[in-house]
Design an enzyme around this catalytic site. Sequence first.
Site, mmCIF file in Angstrom:
data_model
loop_
_atom_site.group_PDB
_atom_site.id
_atom_site.type_symbol
_atom_site.label_atom_id
_atom_site.label_comp_id
_atom_site.label_asym_id
_atom_site.label_seq_id
_atom_site.Cartn_x
_atom_site.Cartn_y
_atom_site.Cartn_z
ATOM 1 N N ALA A 124 0.831 -1.200 0.000
ATOM 2 C CA ALA A 124 0.000 0.000 0.000
ATOM 3 C C ALA A 124 0.866 1.250 0.000
ATOM 4 O O ALA A 124 2.037 1.210 0.369
ATOM 5 C CB ALA A 124 -0.912 0.000 1.229
ATOM 6 N N SER A 125 0.271 2.339 -0.440
ATOM 7 C CA SER A 125 0.877 3.660 -0.392
ATOM 8 C C SER A 125 2.261 3.635 -1.039
ATOM 9 O O SER A 125 2.386 3.307 -2.209
ATOM 10 C CB SER A 125 0.905 4.160 1.053
ATOM 11 O OG SER A 125 1.222 5.516 1.122
ATOM 12 N N ALA A 126 3.310 3.967 -0.293
ATOM 13 C CA ALA A 126 4.664 3.981 -0.853
ATOM 14 C C ALA A 126 5.088 2.591 -1.321
ATOM 15 O O ALA A 126 5.830 2.451 -2.301
ATOM 16 C CB ALA A 126 5.659 4.519 0.172
#
Length: 167
Positions: A124-126
């Site tokens: 997720a995300s980065a």
Amino acid sequence: MPAALDNLLAISDRLGDPMALEAKRGERLENTRQVAVRNGVAVVPVVGPIFRYANLFTEISGATSTQVLATDIQQALDDPKVKAIVLNIDSPGGVASGINELAELIYAGRDRKRIVSYIGGTGASAGYWIASAASEIVIDEASLAGSIGVVVEAVVEGENATGRKRY
């Protein structure tokens, strides 16, 4: 668990050497922190929260730094024994600074070697940003992938496949 220990001992006995268990994991790639090479494939772990710089906290907590990842990935790209790279991702994301530069390194590296992201757990995300820079993303059935504002279009293959799906 006793059954798991029996399995490990059976592998060791089969290969005739207790050190065979370590060999199953692959050899450590020189001048890297955590990269293992097995049959010409470098496996780069991207685990835990992602920070820009490595420090005592990242070492103790099991976090990952973009600084270390960039060094390890560059080493794998430069090593002639490495034919492909797998980014083994299980990360909820982290600090955004440094992620863009790392993603650009991975994206450019695709011209030199095959780079595949494997998400086993969370990407997720980065963590997803890093994964998306590779040539291909492989996601375990029980894994989570994506981020706020991310749209993924995937080709669904298999017995009950219906083609493309948008998530």
